[in-house]
Design a protein around this motif. Structure first.
Motif, PDB file in Angstrom:
ATOM      1  N   UNK A  44       0.842  -1.201   0.000  1.00  0.00           N
ATOM      2  CA  UNK A  44       0.000   0.000   0.000  1.00  0.00           C
ATOM      3  C   UNK A  44       0.876   1.249   0.000  1.00  0.00           C
ATOM      4  N   UNK A  45       1.936   1.227   0.771  1.00  0.00           N
ATOM      5  CA  UNK A  45       2.863   2.353   0.836  1.00  0.00           C
ATOM      6  C   UNK A  45       3.501   2.605  -0.530  1.00  0.00           C
ATOM      7  N   UNK A  46       3.879   1.532  -1.216  1.00  0.00           N
ATOM      8  CA  UNK A  46       4.480   1.676  -2.544  1.00  0.00           C
ATOM      9  C   UNK A  46       3.490   2.280  -3.543  1.00  0.00           C
ATOM     10  N   UNK A  47       2.246   1.842  -3.490  1.00  0.00           N
ATOM     11  CA  UNK A  47       1.231   2.354  -4.410  1.00  0.00           C
ATOM     12  C   UNK A  47       0.921   3.830  -4.155  1.00  0.00           C
ATOM     13  N   UNK A  48       1.191   4.284  -2.939  1.00  0.00           N
ATOM     14  CA  UNK A  48       1.025   5.710  -2.648  1.00  0.00           C
ATOM     15  C   UNK A  48       2.124   6.546  -3.295  1.00  0.00           C
ATOM     16  N   UNK A  49       3.305   5.962  -3.436  1.00  0.00           N
ATOM     17  CA  UNK A  49       4.440   6.727  -3.939  1.00  0.00           C
ATOM     18  C   UNK A  49       4.254   7.180  -5.378  1.00  0.00           C
ATOM     19  N   UNK A  50       3.524   6.404  -6.181  1.00  0.00           N
ATOM     20  CA  UNK A  50       3.313   6.847  -7.569  1.00  0.00           C
ATOM     21  C   UNK A  50       1.878   7.311  -7.817  1.00  0.00           C
ATOM     22  N   UNK A  51       1.121   7.505  -6.729  1.00  0.00           N
ATOM     23  CA  UNK A  51      -0.195   8.112  -6.849  1.00  0.00           C
ATOM     24  C   UNK A  51      -1.338   7.181  -7.178  1.00  0.00           C
ATOM     25  N   UNK A  52      -1.068   5.884  -7.384  1.00  0.00           N
ATOM     26  CA  UNK A  52      -2.162   4.942  -7.659  1.00  0.00           C
ATOM     27  C   UNK A  52      -3.161   4.982  -6.504  1.00  0.00           C
ATOM     28  N   UNK A  53      -2.631   5.070  -5.284  1.00  0.00           N
ATOM     29  CA  UNK A  53      -3.453   5.380  -4.114  1.00  0.00           C
ATOM     30  C   UNK A  53      -3.142   6.834  -3.741  1.00  0.00           C
ATOM     31  N   UNK A  54      -4.131   7.713  -3.701  1.00  0.00           N
ATOM     32  CA  UNK A  54      -5.579   7.453  -3.772  1.00  0.00           C
ATOM     33  C   UNK A  54      -6.220   7.812  -5.113  1.00  0.00           C
ATOM     34  N   UNK A  55      -5.432   8.059  -6.166  1.00  0.00           N
ATOM     35  CA  UNK A  55      -6.019   8.561  -7.408  1.00  0.00           C
ATOM     36  C   UNK A  55      -6.788   7.490  -8.178  1.00  0.00           C
ATOM     37  N   UNK A  56      -6.259   6.265  -8.224  1.00  0.00           N
ATOM     38  CA  UNK A  56      -6.945   5.176  -8.929  1.00  0.00           C
ATOM     39  C   UNK A  56      -7.645   4.260  -7.935  1.00  0.00           C
ATOM     40  N   UNK A  57      -6.916   3.824  -6.923  1.00  0.00           N
ATOM     41  CA  UNK A  57      -7.510   3.030  -5.848  1.00  0.00           C
ATOM     42  C   UNK A  57      -7.882   3.999  -4.734  1.00  0.00           C
ATOM     43  N   UNK A  58      -9.142   4.245  -4.589  1.00  0.00           N
ATOM     44  CA  UNK A  58      -9.582   5.262  -3.640  1.00  0.00           C
ATOM     45  C   UNK A  58      -9.932   4.654  -2.286  1.00  0.00           C
ATOM     46  N   UNK A  59      -9.954   5.512  -1.293  1.00  0.00           N
ATOM     47  CA  UNK A  59     -10.283   5.084   0.063  1.00  0.00           C
ATOM     48  C   UNK A  59     -10.252   6.283   0.983  1.00  0.00           C
ATOM     49  N   UNK A  60     -10.139   6.012   2.258  1.00  0.00           N
ATOM     50  CA  UNK A  60     -10.098   7.066   3.274  1.00  0.00           C
ATOM     51  C   UNK A  60      -8.641   7.452   3.484  1.00  0.00           C
TER      52      UNK A  60
END
Length: 280
Positions: A44-60
């Protein structure tokens, strides 16, 4: 180059937080190793680094993530990808072209790079990962290690300043694992900022700093020496400790050395110094 400030995230409001109050920095040219038990929030931390979270995979999501001083909330994913490349556990999820050359050309073509420069970038990237002879090969006919090398090369043609690898060797044989490690170390020596998530802590013992996650929180952060001095704590939460570290802790308890070792070479040098001191 990377800055997390008070970041928390959960996939939905009726679930527990996957990450909580995450804050850390990665300097330009740094090699950061990251580890932790399964489910601790590393991917999850890695996916935040390139913006996939929260731009593509959204959440709180709350907090701020900065890449090279820019808040990713103000950037599109394709803009972030020009700075940061992400390699996932399974390289097949990132390979989709009919030939290796087409795979490596895809990124820079979408950036509008001239064909002549794309050709140069492809040759340069394949040379870096020692895959020049596979230029016309069909990616899905390659071995697991070869696919991972092509996945890395396809990001290198984008000329990112940061490379993030999420357990890049988890499905590879020992020989391929070592080859991938050597490629990453070579890129870091050339000045690239590198973040590697690994259960194989032998590799990240060469990092500048190591970050340990557990239950969505940073529980340890510091140099490899600092982190691996707490081998008992790491094993308690489910993090593997390099065999040489285990060995050196035994020597330390019995008084044969004054500190832990992170490599066989370091152990031999340390024991020789200790032996010379005892003779004096």
């Amino acid at each position: 180059m990377i800055r997390f400030k008070d970041v928390s995230f959960r996939y939905s409001k009726d679930q527990n937080y996957v990450l909580q109050d995450i804050s850390f920095n990665v300097k330009k040219g740094e090699f950061l190793g990251m580890s932790g038990p399964s489910g601790s929030g590393k991917s999850t931390l890695c996916l935040m680094m390139n913006g996939i979270i929260p731009k593509t995979i959204q959440g709180d999501f709350s907090g701020d993530v900065y890449i090279d001083g820019e808040n990713i909330a103000e950037k599109e994913i394709y803009e972030i990808s020009e700075k940061l490349g992400l390699i996932l556990q399974n390289p097949e999820s990132q390979l989709f072209s009919m030939t290796v050359e087409e795979e490596l050309a895809f990124g820079p073509e979408n950036l509008g790079i001239k064909r002549e420069e794309i050709e140069d970038r492809i040759s340069w990237a394949l040379r870096l990962v020692s895959m020049e002879r596979f230029r016309e090969a069909f990616p899905h006919q390659l071995s697991g290690g070869e696919k991972q090398k092509i996945a890395i090369a396809s990001l290198l043609t984008m000329k990112p300043e940061i490379l993030v690898l999420d357990e890049p060797t988890s499905n590879l044989d020992p020989k391929s694992r070592i080859e991938i490690f050597k490629i990453v170390q070579k890129l870091n020596r050339k000045g690239m900022t590198v973040v590697v998530v690994e259960h194989e802590t032998n590799f990240i013992s060469t990092a500048d700093n190591i970050l340990i996650l557990n239950e969505g929180r940073i529980v340890r952060y510091g140099t490899p020496k600092k982190i691996f001095r707490e081998a008992d704590f790491l094993k308690k939460i489910g993090v593997r400790v390099p065999e040489i570290v285990e060995f050196s802790h035994c020597l330390l308890k019995d008084g044969y050395t004054d500190d832990i070792f992170l490599s066989v070479t370091e152990a031999l040098e340390g024991l020789n110094v200790k032996s010379r001191r005892s003779l004096l």
